[in-house]
Design an enzyme around this catalytic site. Structure first.
Site, PDB file in Angstrom:
ATOM      1  N   HIS A  44      -5.193  -3.622  -2.701  1.00  0.00           N
ATOM      2  CA  HIS A  44      -4.865  -2.674  -3.767  1.00  0.00           C
ATOM      3  C   HIS A  44      -4.768  -3.298  -5.151  1.00  0.00           C
ATOM      4  O   HIS A  44      -4.559  -2.591  -6.132  1.00  0.00           O
ATOM      5  CB  HIS A  44      -3.551  -1.958  -3.445  1.00  0.00           C
TER       6      HIS A  44
ATOM      7  N   SER B  58       0.802  -1.228   0.000  1.00  0.00           N
ATOM      8  CA  SER B  58       0.000   0.000   0.000  1.00  0.00           C
ATOM      9  C   SER B  58       0.831   1.272   0.000  1.00  0.00           C
ATOM     10  O   SER B  58       0.341   2.311  -0.434  1.00  0.00           O
ATOM     11  CB  SER B  58      -0.976  -0.002   1.178  1.00  0.00           C
TER      12      SER B  58
ATOM     13  N   LYS C  11     -11.525   0.205  -1.710  1.00  0.00           N
ATOM     14  CA  LYS C  11     -10.481   0.767  -2.583  1.00  0.00           C
ATOM     15  C   LYS C  11     -11.048   0.862  -3.998  1.00  0.00           C
ATOM     16  O   LYS C  11     -11.848   1.730  -4.262  1.00  0.00           O
ATOM     17  CB  LYS C  11      -9.221  -0.078  -2.464  1.00  0.00           C
TER      18      LYS C  11
HETATM   19  C1  LIG Z   1      -6.845  -0.345   3.219  1.00  0.00           C
HETATM   20  C2  LIG Z   1      -6.230  -1.648   3.561  1.00  0.00           C
HETATM   21  C3  LIG Z   1      -6.806  -2.486   4.515  1.00  0.00           C
HETATM   22  C4  LIG Z   1      -7.988  -2.074   5.329  1.00  0.00           C
HETATM   23  O1  LIG Z   1      -9.133  -2.069   4.578  1.00  0.00           O
HETATM   24  P1  LIG Z   1     -10.381  -1.181   5.037  1.00  0.00           P
HETATM   25  O2  LIG Z   1     -11.508  -1.762   4.308  1.00  0.00           O
HETATM   26  O3  LIG Z   1     -10.064   0.218   4.665  1.00  0.00           O
HETATM   27  O4  LIG Z   1     -10.480  -1.343   6.538  1.00  0.00           O
HETATM   28  C5  LIG Z   1      -6.234  -3.730   4.716  1.00  0.00           C
HETATM   29  N1  LIG Z   1      -5.130  -4.107   4.045  1.00  0.00           N
HETATM   30  C6  LIG Z   1      -4.527  -3.319   3.146  1.00  0.00           C
HETATM   31  C7  LIG Z   1      -3.308  -3.791   2.437  1.00  0.00           C
HETATM   32  C8  LIG Z   1      -5.060  -2.058   2.886  1.00  0.00           C
HETATM   33  O5  LIG Z   1      -4.470  -1.258   2.012  1.00  0.00           O
END
Ligand SMILES: *Cc1c(COP(=O)(O)O)cnc(C)c1O
Length: 389
Positions: A211, A183, A241
């Site tokens: 992602h 990320s 995302k």
């Molecule tokens: C954003 C993210 C999460 C958390 O997801 P949410 O739905 O925003 O709680 C978990 N793992 C990764 C790699 C992320 O980028």
């Protein structure tokens, strides 16, 4: 009121320390619009920070699906999934996600953070081993701690180090967990090799593809699109995302999902997400699956950004997804550059410790299919100016 607790003093000291190190974070209020404009108290900015990679949070048909579901079924689920809160829209979403990914079953969670806590702590226990990439998302690290398993981290994407930890763990219950697309760095884990190692040493591979899903792979199936469920028993994805909504899931064989339905505490003890959110996610999934031209537009924007950045001498990392980090190093310098970009009308966040390791502060440019070429060109003009001063 007087308090003898030492806690207020500790809180004040922590705040001062963060402020002095340039690490204090603030919540800013912003309204976002479909053309990547962000309206803030400081004025209007072009958003280069959001993870809404395909623009689906502002997509007409998705919004309409949400509104129609709210009119018909109300705004909230009313209960946890196991206590009457599991709406037919949740069931439909579970089935369509499983079908899209070619997996047996899916378990829904309210957020990705909860999906990771629930899945990992629902499977591992004290005495087990949890092997993780050092740059994994915070929720994966927290999940390992919560499970009570022994956490062993390996240097980022280092296969030899991962293999040593797997070899040390042979004969114990172990899981190896990695982000699919990282990320803060935007690079992809060596997934096929990790899957081979896990099979060789009898470990279970889990990938958090927050992602990658919607962004890469055939039909947007993500960075693990080519891995079978035998190679990759546990695939976690978020709907916050590229889906542009909220929610998350873990996809796996039925026996894993049946177990997690009992043991994943954030699933059992939390209210189900609102049915209108499930409706929006279904509409987003249809677009992700059936409209490859959106991914193409995103790829065109990424290529355009990288071409222009190279032309003006900005150093890029060798990554080709929507997350494009510009390495700065010093946290306060990164913050200064982000502030100057803000003054120029662009929201590009400075990513600082503890989100990234000390000394690796960066500007993180995030591209979307919804950016126009002109917006990308304008950002490059501003980057060239602030870098040069
Ligand atoms: C954003 C993210 C999460 C958390 O997801 P949410 O739905 O925003 O709680 C978990 N793992 C990764 C790699 C992320 O980028």
């Amino acid at each position: 009121m007087q308090s003898n607790s030492p806690l207020p003093g500790r809180v004040a000291a922590a705040r001062l320390e963060r402020a002095n190190a340039g690490l204090l974070r603030r919540v800013k209020t912003a309204r976002r619009f479909a053309d990547r404009r962000l309206q803030t108290a400081q004025g209007e900015l072009i958003d280069f920070a959001s993870n809404d990679y395909l623009g689906l949070s502002q997509e007409h048909t998705v919004v309409e699906a949400m509104v129609a579901a709210a009119r018909e079924y109300g705004s909230g689920a009313g209960a946890a999934h196991l206590l009457g809160g599991h709406h037919p829209l949740h069931q439909q979403l579970s089935e369509q996600l499983a079908d899209w990914l070619g997996r047996d079953k899916v378990l829904l969670f309210a957020t990705g953070y909860m999906a990771n806590l629930g899945t990992i702590a629902g499977l591992l226990e004290r005495g087990d081993i949890c092997i993780q990439d050092k740059l994994n998302h915070a929720s994966l690290i927290d999940a390992a701690r919560l499970s009570g398993a022994e956490l062993k981290r390996y240097p980022h994407a280092d296969l030899a180090a991962a293999e040593r930890r797997l070899a040390q763990s042979e004969g114990r219950v172990s899981m190896l967990i990695t982000d699919g697309v990282f990320s803060m760095d935007g690079d992809v884990a060596p997934l096929t090799d990790l899957a081979k190692l896990c099979q060789r040493y009898g470990s279970v591979l889990m990938v958090d593809d927050a992602h990658g899903l919607g962004v890469c792979g055939e039909q947007g199936r993500g960075s693990c699109a080519d891995l079978s469920s035998q190679q990759l028993p546990l695939l976690m994805g978020t709907l916050g995302k590229a889906f542009g909504q909220s929610g998350a899931f873990v996809a796996a064989d039925g026996h894993w999902i049946d177990h997690l339905t009992q043991s994943a505490r954030p699933f059992v003890y939390s209210t189900a997400p609102p049915p209108p959110v499930a409706a929006a996610n279904l509409a987003a999934l249809a677009i992700i699956r059936d409209q490859p031209q959106r991914r193409q537009r995103l790829q065109d924007n990424i290529a355009h950004f990288r071409r222009l950045a190279t032309q003006v001498g900005i150093e890029l990392q060798d990554v080709h997804g929507p997350i494009q980090p510009l390495m700065i190093g010093d946290a306060s310098q990164a913050l200064k550059l982000a502030t100057r970009l803000g003054d120029a009308g662009f929201y590009v966040p400075a990513i600082r410790p503890p989100t990234v390791p000390a000394g690796s502060a960066r500007l993180r440019v995030t591209l979307s299919a919804a950016h126009s070429r002109q917006q990308i060109e304008a950002l490059l003009g501003a980057l060239e100016t602030v870098h040069a001063h």
